[in-house]
Structures are given as C-alpha cells and as structure tokens.
Design an enzyme around this catalytic site. Structure first.
Site, PDB file in Angstrom:
ATOM      1  N   ASN A   9       0.859  -1.185   0.000  1.00 29.96           N
ATOM      2  CA  ASN A   9       0.000   0.000   0.000  1.00 29.96           C
ATOM      3  C   ASN A   9       0.895   1.235   0.000  1.00 29.96           C
ATOM      4  O   ASN A   9       1.497   1.565   1.017  1.00 29.96           O
ATOM      5  CB  ASN A   9      -0.896  -0.051   1.251  1.00 29.96           C
ATOM      6  N   TRP A  10       0.966   1.888  -1.146  1.00 27.80           N
ATOM      7  CA  TRP A  10       1.872   3.046  -1.258  1.00 27.80           C
ATOM      8  C   TRP A  10       1.326   4.281  -0.536  1.00 27.80           C
ATOM      9  O   TRP A  10       2.020   5.270  -0.392  1.00 27.80           O
ATOM     10  CB  TRP A  10       2.106   3.395  -2.735  1.00 27.80           C
ATOM     11  N   LYS A  11       0.060   4.233  -0.140  1.00 24.47           N
ATOM     12  CA  LYS A  11      -0.599   5.410   0.461  1.00 24.47           C
ATOM     13  C   LYS A  11      -0.444   6.602  -0.489  1.00 24.47           C
ATOM     14  O   LYS A  11      -0.405   6.395  -1.693  1.00 24.47           O
ATOM     15  CB  LYS A  11      -0.046   5.678   1.862  1.00 24.47           C
ATOM     16  N   HIS A  93      -9.386   1.021   5.527  1.00 30.70           N
ATOM     17  CA  HIS A  93      -8.046   1.197   6.103  1.00 30.70           C
ATOM     18  C   HIS A  93      -8.148   2.166   7.285  1.00 30.70           C
ATOM     19  O   HIS A  93      -8.963   3.097   7.262  1.00 30.70           O
ATOM     20  CB  HIS A  93      -7.084   1.737   5.040  1.00 30.70           C
ATOM     21  N   GLU A  95      -6.508   4.622   8.194  1.00 29.86           N
ATOM     22  CA  GLU A  95      -6.382   6.050   7.860  1.00 29.86           C
ATOM     23  C   GLU A  95      -7.691   6.589   7.278  1.00 29.86           C
ATOM     24  O   GLU A  95      -8.057   7.741   7.496  1.00 29.86           O
ATOM     25  CB  GLU A  95      -5.197   6.262   6.901  1.00 29.86           C
ATOM     26  N   GLU A 165      -4.692  -4.956  11.061  1.00 37.25           N
ATOM     27  CA  GLU A 165      -3.653  -3.937  11.212  1.00 37.25           C
ATOM     28  C   GLU A 165      -3.895  -3.159  12.503  1.00 37.25           C
ATOM     29  O   GLU A 165      -4.690  -2.199  12.519  1.00 37.25           O
ATOM     30  CB  GLU A 165      -3.701  -2.956  10.038  1.00 37.25           C
ATOM     31  N   GLY A 171       2.957   2.380  10.714  1.00 34.19           N
ATOM     32  CA  GLY A 171       3.889   3.478  10.501  1.00 34.19           C
ATOM     33  C   GLY A 171       4.658   3.902  11.744  1.00 34.19           C
ATOM     34  O   GLY A 171       5.288   4.947  11.761  1.00 34.19           O
ATOM     35  N   SER A 209       3.941  -1.967  10.273  1.00 31.80           N
ATOM     36  CA  SER A 209       5.403  -1.990  10.404  1.00 31.80           C
ATOM     37  C   SER A 209       6.020  -3.345  10.052  1.00 31.80           C
ATOM     38  O   SER A 209       6.988  -3.771  10.682  1.00 31.80           O
ATOM     39  CB  SER A 209       5.828  -1.547  11.805  1.00 31.80           C
ATOM     40  N   GLY A 230       3.036  -1.090   4.233  1.00 34.95           N
ATOM     41  CA  GLY A 230       3.031   0.330   3.901  1.00 34.95           C
ATOM     42  C   GLY A 230       4.423   0.806   3.550  1.00 34.95           C
ATOM     43  O   GLY A 230       4.920   0.582   2.446  1.00 34.95           O
ATOM     44  N   GLY A 231       5.096   1.433   4.506  1.00 34.55           N
ATOM     45  CA  GLY A 231       6.407   2.044   4.272  1.00 34.55           C
ATOM     46  C   GLY A 231       7.398   1.151   3.530  1.00 34.55           C
ATOM     47  O   GLY A 231       8.065   1.598   2.577  1.00 34.55           O
TER      48      GLY A 231
HETATM   49  P1  PGA Z   1       3.192   0.394   7.591  1.00 31.71           P
HETATM   50  O1  PGA Z   1       1.684   0.565   7.030  1.00 31.71           O
HETATM   51  O2  PGA Z   1       3.722  -0.891   7.008  1.00 31.71           O
HETATM   52  O3  PGA Z   1       3.921   1.602   7.088  1.00 31.71           O
HETATM   53  O4  PGA Z   1       3.092   0.336   9.058  1.00 31.71           O
HETATM   54  C1  PGA Z   1       0.823  -0.526   6.911  1.00 31.71           C
HETATM   55  C2  PGA Z   1      -0.506  -0.088   6.361  1.00 31.71           C
HETATM   56  O5  PGA Z   1      -0.979   1.001   6.727  1.00 31.71           O
HETATM   57  O6  PGA Z   1      -1.128  -0.800   5.558  1.00 31.71           O
END
Ligand code: PGA
Length: 250
Positions: A9-11, A93, A95, A165, A171, A209, A230-231
């Site tokens: 997930n590149w966000k 998600h 966010e 998650e 993050g 993470s 994510g990251g």
């Molecule tokens: P992260 O994000 O790996 O940067 O913690 C995961 C996500 O939000 O899907």
C-alpha cells in the site's frame, strides 16, 4: 488452500519515476512460491503500474466509492477499478476510518460494491492502543469484521480478504509480536466461522510496520497468510524480501 498474499500500500506516496524504478524489479523478482503480489498505488498511477508490472503482479486501489456511478465528484467506482484491470480494493483502512470518518457502515457499502463488481475486497480492521490497553482489542476487531462483511454470502467469500492492522503498529515501527498477531488472526477466523464463512479459506493478512526482518516470524504463524505493507513497500529490495519471507514448506 488459502491464498498467500503480500500487498504493498503506497498510500499517498509515489511518482512516475518511482513507478519506473520500483515496479519492474518487483515484478521480476518477487514472484514464485505461490505468493500473490499486489501493488496498491495512488489511483492516478494505476495504469502506469500495470504497464510496468507486465501482468506479473496484481494491482489494487486504496479506496473506492460506496456508490455505483453518478454525480459523486472525486470518487472512483469499483466498476472503474475492474475496467482498469484491478483485482483488489482496500476497504476501511485505519487512515480512512480515522482521517475521513469512514464508519463500519460505509465500509460495508464499499465491500458490497467491490464484490458486485467481481473484485476482491480487502477489509482492514484493527484496534487502537487505547482499545488494546482497555482489553477491548478482540471485541473491537470482531465487531469491525462482523459489520464490514455483514452482507457477504455464499461464493462471495472467495473474494474476501481480511487485513488485521493494529492502529498502534501502523507506521510506528512497533509490530505486534508474531504470537499476538497469530492470536488475533485466530479470533478473526472464529468470527468468520460464526458468520458461516468458509473461515479456513479466507486469507487473513497482518499489517503494521512489517519489514524484511520481522516478516519471516509473522508469516511462519499458521493463521497469518501474508502482509499488507506500507512504508516497506516503497523500497524494492525490502518489499521483495518480504514477498519471499514465507516458510519453504508453507
Ligand atoms: P506500515 O503501514 O507498514 O507503514 O506500518 C501498513 C498499512 O498502513 O497498511
């Protein structure tokens, strides 16, 4: 057999240049081992990603409209995602829930749209740190699963993925221990079974993470079927290592 999936997930990150640098090497090197690799870029880069992926990796959207079509400025429908070759759509998600007020009810409407379009819905669930410390993690996650997937029935379950998650792990560099994640994945599978889903066939991914160094322990757990990254999905080498982190005999 459950699908093993690693989704990046590149966000709201990326550029044409990043697509060029990242996607080619991921599609060349991440494959094998029966792992479904999915890249979930910002929607505007979808066709660019698909072009560089050359059919080797699947693509997904980070969000979708709860409506089918019409006067909804700024929205993208599940049908459009299918039209552009997407296979997966993230729903709910954290966010989206925290920053855009997405409720379980809205998530449920989005799941319906995704399934009606023939795509796979990846429902994201997870508790906050406050909820975990109050001993409410399991009940919060169970309610999110029940409400978000309330309308799913029969064959549609084959196109449902759940991503656990924990909000406090996203993050932050903090990951749930493999044992804690496994325990929650088992709870989720029990909730699914209670909903008459084929619980042993629904892939349940862990996110928060995930990195190359913690992925092997997480993916070795019996109820963890992959990750939502994510990251670490923005670094080719790191992401490729995560895609290869499943135990050899899994
Ligand atoms: P992260 O994000 O790996 O940067 O913690 C995961 C996500 O939000 O899907």
């Amino acid at each position: 057999m459950r699908r093993k999936i690693v989704a990046g997930n590149w966000k709201m990150n990326g550029s044409k240049d990043l697509v060029k640098r990242l996607v080619g090497s991921i599609s060349e090197q991440s494959g094998s081992g029966g792992v479904e690799v999915v890249i979930v870029p910002p929607a505007i880069y979808l066709s660019e990603v698909a072009e560089f992926a050359g059919g080797e990796v699947a693509t997904g959207l980070q969000n979708v409209s709860q409506w089918q079509a019409g006067a909804y400025t700024g929205e993208i429908s599940a049908g459009m995602a299918r039209d552009m070759g997407c296979a997966y759509i993230l729903v709910g998600h954290s966010e989206r829930r925290q920053l855009f007020g997405e409720t379980d009810g809205v998530a449920a409407e989005k799941v319906k749209q995704v399934l009606a379009s023939g795509l796979t819905a990846m429902l994201c669930v997870g508790e906050t740190l406050e909820e975990r410390e109050a001993g409410e993690a399991v009940s919060v996650v169970a309610a999110q699963v029940r409400k978000g997937l309330a309308s799913v029935s029969g064959d549609q379950w084959r196109r449902v993925v759940v991503a656990y998650e924990p909000v406090w792990a996203i993050g932050t560099g903090k990951t749930a221990t493999a044992a804690d994640a496994q325990a929650m994945h088992l709870e989720i599978r029990n909730v699914l079974a209670g909903m008459k889903a084929p619980a042993n066939e629904v892939s349940v991914l862990y996110g928060g993470s995930v990195k190359a160094d913690n992925a092997p322990a997480l993916f070795a757990e019996p109820d963890i079927d992959g990750g939502l990254i994510g990251g670490a999905s923005l670094k080719a080498e790191e992401f490729i290592s995560i895609c290869r982190a499943f135990p050899a005999d899994a």
